[in-house]
Design an enzyme around this catalytic site. Sequence first.
Site, mmCIF file in Angstrom:
data_model
loop_
_atom_site.group_PDB
_atom_site.id
_atom_site.type_symbol
_atom_site.label_atom_id
_atom_site.label_comp_id
_atom_site.label_asym_id
_atom_site.label_seq_id
_atom_site.Cartn_x
_atom_site.Cartn_y
_atom_site.Cartn_z
ATOM 1 N N LYS A 72 25.939 -113.277 -76.388
ATOM 2 C CA LYS A 72 27.294 -113.794 -76.166
ATOM 3 C C LYS A 72 28.242 -113.350 -77.265
ATOM 4 O O LYS A 72 29.422 -113.143 -77.009
ATOM 5 C CB LYS A 72 27.288 -115.321 -76.021
ATOM 6 N N LYS A 110 19.457 -110.545 -65.224
ATOM 7 C CA LYS A 110 19.358 -111.819 -64.481
ATOM 8 C C LYS A 110 20.643 -112.076 -63.696
ATOM 9 O O LYS A 110 21.727 -111.630 -64.095
ATOM 10 C CB LYS A 110 19.030 -112.974 -65.437
ATOM 11 N N LYS A 132 26.175 -116.371 -63.702
ATOM 12 C CA LYS A 132 27.499 -116.854 -63.305
ATOM 13 C C LYS A 132 28.584 -115.954 -63.873
ATOM 14 O O LYS A 132 29.665 -115.849 -63.336
ATOM 15 C CB LYS A 132 27.702 -118.275 -63.856
HETATM 16 P P1 TYM Z 1 23.143 -122.698 -67.476
HETATM 17 O O1 TYM Z 1 24.314 -123.511 -67.056
HETATM 18 O O2 TYM Z 1 23.389 -121.296 -67.941
HETATM 19 O O3 TYM Z 1 22.078 -122.607 -66.312
HETATM 20 C C1 TYM Z 1 21.624 -123.768 -65.623
HETATM 21 C C2 TYM Z 1 20.154 -123.628 -65.235
HETATM 22 O O4 TYM Z 1 19.971 -122.492 -64.375
HETATM 23 C C3 TYM Z 1 18.920 -121.657 -64.885
HETATM 24 N N1 TYM Z 1 19.254 -120.250 -64.547
HETATM 25 C C4 TYM Z 1 18.436 -119.427 -63.855
HETATM 26 N N2 TYM Z 1 17.203 -119.604 -63.336
HETATM 27 C C5 TYM Z 1 16.643 -118.556 -62.674
HETATM 28 N N3 TYM Z 1 17.239 -117.359 -62.506
HETATM 29 C C6 TYM Z 1 18.472 -117.121 -63.023
HETATM 30 N N4 TYM Z 1 19.050 -115.945 -62.827
HETATM 31 C C7 TYM Z 1 19.136 -118.192 -63.739
HETATM 32 N N5 TYM Z 1 20.342 -118.312 -64.359
HETATM 33 C C8 TYM Z 1 20.384 -119.572 -64.859
HETATM 34 C C9 TYM Z 1 18.946 -121.903 -66.379
HETATM 35 O O5 TYM Z 1 17.699 -121.591 -66.969
HETATM 36 C C10 TYM Z 1 19.235 -123.381 -66.451
HETATM 37 O O6 TYM Z 1 18.052 -124.142 -66.268
HETATM 38 N N6 TYM Z 1 22.289 -124.465 -72.054
HETATM 39 C C11 TYM Z 1 22.060 -124.716 -70.648
HETATM 40 C C12 TYM Z 1 22.628 -126.039 -70.186
HETATM 41 C C13 TYM Z 1 22.125 -127.188 -70.972
HETATM 42 C C14 TYM Z 1 20.824 -127.775 -70.883
HETATM 43 C C15 TYM Z 1 20.837 -128.860 -71.793
HETATM 44 C C16 TYM Z 1 19.698 -127.479 -70.107
HETATM 45 C C17 TYM Z 1 22.842 -127.918 -71.876
HETATM 46 N N7 TYM Z 1 22.074 -128.915 -72.372
HETATM 47 C C18 TYM Z 1 19.712 -129.661 -71.950
HETATM 48 C C19 TYM Z 1 18.568 -128.279 -70.290
HETATM 49 C C20 TYM Z 1 18.574 -129.349 -71.197
HETATM 50 C C21 TYM Z 1 22.755 -123.623 -69.846
HETATM 51 O O7 TYM Z 1 23.668 -122.995 -70.296
HETATM 52 O O8 TYM Z 1 22.304 -123.476 -68.568
#
Ligand code: TYM
Length: 333
Positions: free
Chosen positions: A115, A197, A200
């Site tokens: 990032k 991957k 978003k």
């Molecule tokens: P975020 O918002 O980027 O993604 C949310 C969830 O989606 C999963 N994910 C994927 N899984 C499979 N294939 C993909 N291409 C893919 N892209 C995203 C991510 O692994 C995630 O589970 N930091 C975290 C949010 C967060 C969080 C937490 C998660 C904040 N506090 C506490 C767990 C526990 C995030 O940015 O996820």
Amino acid sequence: MEKKVIYSAVQPTSQLTLGNYLGAVNNWLKIQDDEQNDCIFAVADLHSLTIRRAPEEVESRTLSLLAQFLAFGLDEKKNVIYVQSHVAAHTRLAWILNCYTYVGEMARMTQFKDKSAKHADNVNMGLMDYPVLMAADILLYDTNLVPVGVDQLQHLEITRDIAIRFNNIYGETFKVPEALLGRAGAKIMSLSDPLAKMSKSDPNPMGRINVLDSEADIVKKFKRAVTDSEAVIAYDPEKKPGVSNLLTILAAVEGVTPEQAAAECEGMMYGHLKLRVADAVAAMLKPVRENYAALMGDKAYLLDMARRGAEKAAARADKTLARASKAVGLLVD
Ligand code: TYM
């Protein structure tokens, strides 16, 4: 038997993708139905501030993500659903944990490196501190399991390190959580570049399926998915990343293994496989689209639900915060 605490969160950065759905949310739906589980799901709005966004966008995306959670079938009665910034304990515990986390550890995080390269003009402290806030999210609820996709495993590892480090100094204060990966779908790749991957923030909209995409868009994007020139259907992520990604998606939707999906599609032309996967995904997401439209029409209900969720979350989080505060010597009343 004591219930297992399951915690996860998603950033309200844009509409969820099929990757988020199959990698994370789809597992939450199964988990919420097990009475042994005590589930907490959050909209991680504070995390989303690490990239500069218009205030209206942060607000509307937060509301939209709450609606998407419910549209997927997450049930307010079975889970605590809330917005991270509504529970003050998150940032307060994050500060304490900051003092037990090393700058070097944070600088080595893959996501921080990615990032900061992508947003070189805004490498802010929040971007670097992001995993510590995530650790606070998880540790506040005495979480046992964290269902996430593969890309979050490093953040979970550091959460464990911080918890263990703190416990070693002050005695058992935090429960040390574990990651919970879904069977299939833990890493869904981009349709236009199967080596990256599905994200978003992918600048190429053809690479990702958004969970609210129309059926026509879903079909169009799958039709253009990058495959290879072999015309043989087999699950082999290294040699055939594009076709394997399609099979992974099909498998995750149908609840089978990618190998089983490959056997089911053996002998098909690639065009046929793409349509098969597109149809399965479109059928899975149809009710989501319909529910979402109805939910977004009732903003007052969404805000009310978030308020109820935050009250429940705060009551639990405050106890852990008090424990950690006392451990380090802060005056706790
Ligand atoms: P975020 O918002 O980027 O993604 C949310 C969830 O989606 C999963 N994910 C994927 N899984 C499979 N294939 C993909 N291409 C893919 N892209 C995203 C991510 O692994 C995630 O589970 N930091 C975290 C949010 C967060 C969080 C937490 C998660 C904040 N506090 C506490 C767990 C526990 C995030 O940015 O996820």
